[in-house]
Design a protein around this motif. Structure first.
Motif, PDB file in Angstrom:
ATOM      1  N   PRO A 252       3.812  16.054 -11.026  1.00  0.00           N
ATOM      2  CA  PRO A 252       3.488  14.589 -11.000  1.00  0.00           C
ATOM      3  C   PRO A 252       3.560  13.674  -9.587  1.00  0.00           C
ATOM      4  O   PRO A 252       4.462  14.103  -8.780  1.00  0.00           O
ATOM      5  CB  PRO A 252       4.948  13.903 -11.826  1.00  0.00           C
ATOM      6  N   PRO A 253       2.591  12.858  -9.363  1.00  0.00           N
ATOM      7  CA  PRO A 253       2.640  12.393  -7.997  1.00  0.00           C
ATOM      8  C   PRO A 253       3.709  11.373  -7.639  1.00  0.00           C
ATOM      9  O   PRO A 253       4.314  10.910  -8.543  1.00  0.00           O
ATOM     10  CB  PRO A 253       1.180  11.507  -8.230  1.00  0.00           C
ATOM     11  N   ILE A 254       4.071  11.448  -6.450  1.00  0.00           N
ATOM     12  CA  ILE A 254       5.230  10.609  -6.126  1.00  0.00           C
ATOM     13  C   ILE A 254       4.356   9.840  -4.794  1.00  0.00           C
ATOM     14  O   ILE A 254       3.675  10.379  -4.096  1.00  0.00           O
ATOM     15  CB  ILE A 254       6.389  11.387  -5.482  1.00  0.00           C
ATOM     16  N   PHE A 255       4.680   8.528  -4.837  1.00  0.00           N
ATOM     17  CA  PHE A 255       4.041   7.584  -3.836  1.00  0.00           C
ATOM     18  C   PHE A 255       5.075   7.278  -2.741  1.00  0.00           C
ATOM     19  O   PHE A 255       6.282   6.694  -2.874  1.00  0.00           O
ATOM     20  CB  PHE A 255       3.622   6.447  -4.463  1.00  0.00           C
ATOM     21  N   GLU A 256       4.332   7.131  -1.401  1.00  0.00           N
ATOM     22  CA  GLU A 256       5.238   6.805  -0.183  1.00  0.00           C
ATOM     23  C   GLU A 256       4.837   5.459   0.184  1.00  0.00           C
ATOM     24  O   GLU A 256       3.458   5.421   0.251  1.00  0.00           O
ATOM     25  CB  GLU A 256       4.805   7.723   1.032  1.00  0.00           C
TER      26      GLU A 256
ATOM     27  N   ILE B 105      13.716  16.750  -6.165  1.00  0.00           N
ATOM     28  CA  ILE B 105      13.437  15.378  -6.763  1.00  0.00           C
ATOM     29  C   ILE B 105      12.321  15.227  -7.651  1.00  0.00           C
ATOM     30  O   ILE B 105      12.716  14.769  -8.607  1.00  0.00           O
ATOM     31  CB  ILE B 105      12.999  14.565  -5.366  1.00  0.00           C
ATOM     32  N   ASN B 106      11.421  16.041  -7.459  1.00  0.00           N
ATOM     33  CA  ASN B 106      10.191  15.636  -8.433  1.00  0.00           C
ATOM     34  C   ASN B 106       9.688  17.085  -9.163  1.00  0.00           C
ATOM     35  O   ASN B 106       8.621  17.178  -9.553  1.00  0.00           O
ATOM     36  CB  ASN B 106       9.208  14.939  -7.663  1.00  0.00           C
TER      37      ASN B 106
ATOM     38  N   SER C 178       0.903  -1.344  -0.046  1.00  0.00           N
ATOM     39  CA  SER C 178       0.069  -0.001   0.045  1.00  0.00           C
ATOM     40  C   SER C 178       0.946   1.311  -0.044  1.00  0.00           C
ATOM     41  O   SER C 178       2.072   1.346   0.517  1.00  0.00           O
ATOM     42  CB  SER C 178      -0.867  -0.017   1.027  1.00  0.00           C
ATOM     43  N   ALA C 179       0.164   2.284  -0.577  1.00  0.00           N
ATOM     44  CA  ALA C 179       1.129   3.775  -0.611  1.00  0.00           C
ATOM     45  C   ALA C 179       0.326   4.846  -0.603  1.00  0.00           C
ATOM     46  O   ALA C 179      -0.995   4.639  -0.785  1.00  0.00           O
ATOM     47  CB  ALA C 179       1.931   3.593  -2.132  1.00  0.00           C
ATOM     48  N   THR C 180       0.804   5.881  -0.242  1.00  0.00           N
ATOM     49  CA  THR C 180      -0.030   7.201  -0.213  1.00  0.00           C
ATOM     50  C   THR C 180       0.771   8.204  -1.237  1.00  0.00           C
ATOM     51  O   THR C 180       1.861   8.145  -1.147  1.00  0.00           O
ATOM     52  CB  THR C 180       0.382   7.822   1.359  1.00  0.00           C
ATOM     53  N   ARG C 181      -0.235   8.678  -1.898  1.00  0.00           N
ATOM     54  CA  ARG C 181       0.094   9.659  -3.232  1.00  0.00           C
ATOM     55  C   ARG C 181       0.516  11.038  -2.302  1.00  0.00           C
ATOM     56  O   ARG C 181      -0.262  11.550  -1.381  1.00  0.00           O
ATOM     57  CB  ARG C 181      -1.165  10.025  -3.943  1.00  0.00           C
ATOM     58  N   HIS C 182       1.531  11.651  -2.710  1.00  0.00           N
ATOM     59  CA  HIS C 182       1.943  13.062  -2.387  1.00  0.00           C
ATOM     60  C   HIS C 182       2.050  13.569  -3.723  1.00  0.00           C
ATOM     61  O   HIS C 182       2.720  13.310  -4.891  1.00  0.00           O
ATOM     62  CB  HIS C 182       3.144  13.062  -1.894  1.00  0.00           C
TER      63      HIS C 182
END
Length: 234
Positions: A171-175, A157-158, A141-145
């Motif tokens: 662009p979304p990055i995921f944790e 980074i992004n 599972s991941a959380t969108r940032h």
């Protein structure tokens, strides 16, 4: 995408590892949370999920073992052996030990520190995994940032600092949020890792995906839990 309306076969066993001691939040696994030990929340969510056919608590805590026997008699308890009790031991090593003592082909691992995780979300994750299996061999599972991130050297980074995009346009990055890991016995044994070679990412709403690592996490999670159940005092 194919739907799965009934629990899959073979069985899925849920694994919940818990240590007695915690460095950043003392006793957090069994600390009172909304009036009861924290770990009760995730165990109840797992037991309410129709896709989970068994729940195992792995712990070195006599308190948790005694409390679980009273409140969750259908949950299986595994007393963690001495060689796996050091805080630096990898969770993958603990999972290898638990899987070696369990007859199941698929496992879902979560934590007592995920008290906001709903049984409905666990069910959706299971459906999503089996809709893609065997093209994928695991799920996490991941959380969108969508925010401007920088590394420890002050490098972006992004995003491009010279182009000030709105954060919602980044662009979304995921944790990886540590709420759900779903894997087969074969994947864990081959890779010695709960995340295999072909993992599937499963997004969870940030309000549900809290993982308690510190005191602030504990307080926020408890507030959200009480608000969800409408038990906040005016």
């Amino acid at each position: 995408m194919p739907d799965i309306s009934t629990p899959p076969s073979p069985a899925i066993v849920a694994l919940v590892p818990m240590r007695h001691h915690s460095e950043r939040v003392p006793g957090k696994n069994y600390r009172l949370f909304a009036g009861r030990p924290l770990y009760h929340c995730i165990v109840e969510s797992l037991l309410a999920c129709p896709f989970i056919t068994g729940v195992i608590i792995d712990t070195d805590s006599r308190f948790i073992m005694d409390d679980a026997q009273r409140h969750f008699p259908h949950v299986r308890l595994i007393e963690r052996p001495e060689h796996l009790r050091d805080g630096k031991i990898s969770t993958n090593d603990i999972l290898m030990h638990d899987v070696s003592q369990t007859e199941a082909d698929f496992f879902l691992q979560t934590h007592s520190t995920n008290p906001l995780l709903r049984s409905e979300t666990i069910s959706r994750a299971v459906k999503y995994f089996f809709a893609h299996y065997p093209d994928c061999d695991s799920l996490f599972s991941a959380t969108r940032h969508q925010t401007r991130l920088w590394d420890h050297q002050g490098k972006p980074i992004n995003h491009n600092p010279a182009i000030l995009l709105r954060t919602q346009d980044l662009p979304p990055i995921f944790e990886e949020n540590s709420n759900i890991y779903l894997f087969s016995r074969k994947t864990l044994e081959q890779h010695h890792n709960r995340i295999g070679a072909k993992p599937l990412m499963f997004e969870i709403d940030p309000a549900e995906a809290w993982d308690i690592d510190n005191e602030l996490d504990f307080q926020i999670s408890e507030f959200l839990y009480l608000h969800r159940h409408k038990t906040l005092t005016p």
